[in-house]
Write an enzyme that holds these catalytic residues in place. Structure first.
Site, PDB file in Angstrom:
ATOM      1  NE  ARG A  66      -3.524  -2.224   2.797  1.00  0.00           N
ATOM      2  CZ  ARG A  66      -4.194  -2.501   3.904  1.00  0.00           C
ATOM      3  NH1 ARG A  66      -4.034  -1.744   4.986  1.00  0.00           N
ATOM      4  NH2 ARG A  66      -5.003  -3.534   3.943  1.00  0.00           N
ATOM      5  NE  ARG A 101       5.215   9.180   3.354  1.00  0.00           N
ATOM      6  CZ  ARG A 101       4.308   9.979   3.921  1.00  0.00           C
ATOM      7  NH1 ARG A 101       4.597  11.239   4.181  1.00  0.00           N
ATOM      8  NH2 ARG A 101       3.120   9.514   4.230  1.00  0.00           N
ATOM      9  CG  ASP A 141       0.645   6.587   2.779  1.00  0.00           C
ATOM     10  OD1 ASP A 141      -0.314   5.815   2.891  1.00  0.00           O
ATOM     11  OD2 ASP A 141       1.512   6.726   3.659  1.00  0.00           O
TER      12      ASP A 141
END
Length: 276
Positions: free
Chosen positions: A53, A211, A55
């Protein structure tokens, strides 16, 4: 005799115009675009699974999808057909047959992400939208010294997003990182500056984990903090103590690894939260 077949699709995308990889209502996503394209070519709507997944704003050059399609012709023709009806920021690299037990997400052994930072007083031009631009000098040795603390299996609660980085979270936050290293890339595209890349590979990732890691590591690379500060962050297991996440547009899902047999895995705690 049925014309249904289970396939693996290897794809990439520029994430800037997508609201992430997973289907969401009323916004543009990778899953929705790909499922629409497959339906146009095969004449049947199919629900797919993605290996990781990503973002909103995150890119991919090594994303993998699995699904069952209605198709009796050659797979290169299927690849060409799907690619011809997808927008330019979504590219289909390959389509191949796999066993019915193969699942893009749960069969994955590891995933690799890469994050790029452009350090320069001048804003990037050729690579804008794919790097985090910083007007500061970065020390490669210090970035790598801090990154060494990430190797092995440990609790990454300090770098977990989506509310998982708190003491009250009941979700497991241990992951196994096998590669975590920085390097400096060639400056041919952007001669006035330094281009750095962080490569990280793990069995699975927590939401926003890469991140969040980069956001903290940069504080060491720019001499704002030392390596021991980063180790304390990791040991504290508290997301509130860590700096903000690095921007999404510097991150790319680089590759997903499977074993040779691509056997089915039972979904477990580590696989269940794969997201970046």
């Amino acid at each position: 005799m049925t014309d249904e077949r289970h396939v693996r699709i290897d794809l990439g995308y520029d994430g800037r115009a997508f609201y992430g990889s997973q289907r969401q209502a009323n916004v543009r996503t990778v899953q929705a675009e790909l499922e629409t394209a497959v339906a146009r070519i095969t004449g049947k709507q199919s629900r797919l699974a993605l290996a990781g997944r990503t973002d909103r704003g995150v890119h991919a050059v090594g994303q993998v999808a699995s699904l069952t399609v209605l198709w009796q012709d050659g797979l290169e023709r299927l690849r060409y057909g799907i690619d011809s009806v997808t927008p330019d920021d979504l590219v289909i690299f390959q389509v191949r047959d796999v066993g019915p037990e193969f699942h893009a997400r749960f069969s994955a052994k590891s995933r690799e992400y890469r994050y790029r930072v452009f350090a320069s007083e001048r804003a990037p031009v050729a690579i804008a939208g794919h790097v985090w631009h910083l007007k500061t000098r970065l020390l490669l040795d210090e970035l790598n010294r801090a990154s060494e603390w990430l190797l092995g299996r440990q609790d990454f609660r300090s770098f977990a997003g989506a509310g998982l980085g708190t003491e009250n979270s009941q979700v497991g936050t241990c992951r196994s990182i096998e590669v975590a290293a920085w390097r400096q890339l060639s400056g041919d595209l952007e001669p006035d500056g330094e281009l750095f890349e962080f490569r990280v590979r793990a069995n699975a990732f927590l939401p926003h984990m890469v991140r969040n890691l980069v956001g903290a590591l940069i504080r060491v690379g720019n001499s704002e903090h030392d390596v021991n500060w980063f180790k304390r962050l990791l040991d504290e297991r508290n997301r509130k103590q860590s700096p903000p996440a690095a921007p999404a547009h510097g991150l790319t899902l680089w590759s997903v690894a499977y074993d040779d047999r691509e056997l089915e895995q039972i979904p477990g705690q580590d696989a269940g939260l794969e997201q970046e």
